[in-house]
Motif scaffolding. Sequence first.
Motif, PDB file in Angstrom:
ATOM      1  N   GLY A  31       0.798  -1.217   0.000  1.00 32.82           N
ATOM      2  CA  GLY A  31       0.000   0.000   0.000  1.00 32.82           C
ATOM      3  C   GLY A  31       0.832   1.268   0.000  1.00 32.82           C
ATOM      4  N   SER A  32       2.133   1.128   0.217  1.00 33.25           N
ATOM      5  CA  SER A  32       2.983   2.298   0.339  1.00 33.25           C
ATOM      6  C   SER A  32       4.370   2.021  -0.238  1.00 33.25           C
ATOM      7  CB  SER A  32       3.128   2.664   1.829  1.00 33.25           C
ATOM      8  OG  SER A  32       4.176   3.562   2.030  1.00 33.25           O
ATOM      9  N   SER A  33       4.964   3.033  -0.825  1.00 32.23           N
ATOM     10  CA  SER A  33       6.326   2.895  -1.337  1.00 32.23           C
ATOM     11  C   SER A  33       7.323   2.696  -0.201  1.00 32.23           C
ATOM     12  CB  SER A  33       6.710   4.125  -2.159  1.00 32.23           C
ATOM     13  OG  SER A  33       6.685   5.285  -1.340  1.00 32.23           O
ATOM     14  N   LYS A  34       6.933   3.017   1.007  1.00 33.00           N
ATOM     15  CA  LYS A  34       7.813   2.860   2.166  1.00 33.00           C
ATOM     16  C   LYS A  34       8.137   1.387   2.446  1.00 33.00           C
ATOM     17  CE  LYS A  34       6.237   7.067   4.432  1.00 33.00           C
ATOM     18  NZ  LYS A  34       5.301   7.583   3.460  1.00 33.00           N
ATOM     19  N   HIS A  35       7.379   0.482   1.883  1.00 37.55           N
ATOM     20  CA  HIS A  35       7.590  -0.939   2.129  1.00 37.55           C
ATOM     21  C   HIS A  35       8.485  -1.600   1.084  1.00 37.55           C
ATOM     22  CE1 HIS A  35       3.636  -0.670   4.499  1.00 37.55           C
ATOM     23  NE2 HIS A  35       4.647  -0.683   5.339  1.00 37.55           N
ATOM     24  N   TYR A  36       9.119  -0.819   0.257  1.00 40.68           N
ATOM     25  CA  TYR A  36       9.936  -1.354  -0.828  1.00 40.68           C
ATOM     26  C   TYR A  36      11.036  -2.296  -0.333  1.00 40.68           C
ATOM     27  CZ  TYR A  36      12.884  -1.575  -4.934  1.00 40.68           C
ATOM     28  OH  TYR A  36      13.627  -2.027  -5.981  1.00 40.68           O
ATOM     29  N   LEU A  37      11.652  -1.973   0.777  1.00 35.47           N
ATOM     30  CA  LEU A  37      12.804  -2.755   1.234  1.00 35.47           C
ATOM     31  C   LEU A  37      12.454  -4.006   2.045  1.00 35.47           C
ATOM     32  CD1 LEU A  37      15.337   0.068   2.087  1.00 35.47           C
ATOM     33  CD2 LEU A  37      15.322  -1.464   0.120  1.00 35.47           C
ATOM     34  N   ILE A  38      11.181  -4.278   2.248  1.00 34.18           N
ATOM     35  CA  ILE A  38      10.799  -5.473   3.005  1.00 34.18           C
ATOM     36  C   ILE A  38      11.305  -6.733   2.300  1.00 34.18           C
ATOM     37  CG2 ILE A  38       8.883  -6.833   3.941  1.00 34.18           C
ATOM     38  CD1 ILE A  38       9.422  -4.081   5.349  1.00 34.18           C
ATOM     39  N   ALA A  39      11.215  -6.754   0.988  1.00 35.19           N
ATOM     40  CA  ALA A  39      11.727  -7.916   0.243  1.00 35.19           C
ATOM     41  C   ALA A  39      13.230  -8.070   0.460  1.00 35.19           C
ATOM     42  CB  ALA A  39      11.414  -7.786  -1.239  1.00 35.19           C
ATOM     43  N   GLU A  40      13.948  -6.960   0.458  1.00 30.31           N
ATOM     44  CA  GLU A  40      15.403  -7.000   0.661  1.00 30.31           C
ATOM     45  C   GLU A  40      15.772  -7.424   2.075  1.00 30.31           C
ATOM     46  OE1 GLU A  40      17.885  -6.524  -1.462  1.00 30.31           O
ATOM     47  OE2 GLU A  40      16.658  -5.902  -3.173  1.00 30.31           O
ATOM     48  N   GLN A  41      15.048  -6.912   3.048  1.00 33.12           N
ATOM     49  CA  GLN A  41      15.438  -7.104   4.441  1.00 33.12           C
ATOM     50  C   GLN A  41      14.815  -8.327   5.103  1.00 33.12           C
ATOM     51  OE1 GLN A  41      14.372  -3.313   6.097  1.00 33.12           O
ATOM     52  NE2 GLN A  41      16.232  -2.333   5.365  1.00 33.12           N
TER      53      GLN A  41
END
Length: 188
Positions: A112-122
Amino acid sequence: MKIVGLSGSIVGSKTRTAMENVAKEISEKYPDVEWTLLDLADYNIQFSDGRNYLEYEGDTGYVTKTIMEADAIIIGTPIFQASIPATLKNIFDLLPVNAFRDKIVSMLVTAGSSKHYLIAEQQLKPILAYMKAQIVQTYVFIEEKDFHRREIINDDVIFRIARLVEDTALLTDTYTKIREEKEAKYDF
């Protein structure tokens, strides 16, 4: 080549919509691929209790065995509360530590938010690496604004899904050939 799509949530429609776009791309460009979509919303999956995946029956056994028999896996996951869903984590817990050895794994993330982009990385990539996956480094990140009435309306997202499918198929084919050449060197 067997590719399994894993839609990692039991709620919502965006991840399923994105995975249907993956299925369409595979059927159009790679008709020889044996494609299976496992949408966790369609199955009654038990919680992991530490047993070997072969000991589970019913939906749990079917899902885990289908994943283990795949050459490649395309994981679709939403991001909830800045994390992957528990249903997807449970699938990882049901599988053995080396479940993804010799498998290509790629990812598609809805949020829902661009802020979650790094969840896949982290979060997601470390789990997959631990389980010995050959990870397609680029993944498709899709925001809520890219959907309208259960359709992807952003052409760039459609192009990125096509590229993800292409990369997954190409890497699976290449990795399989390399492994076969290596195994052919041994006489037993």
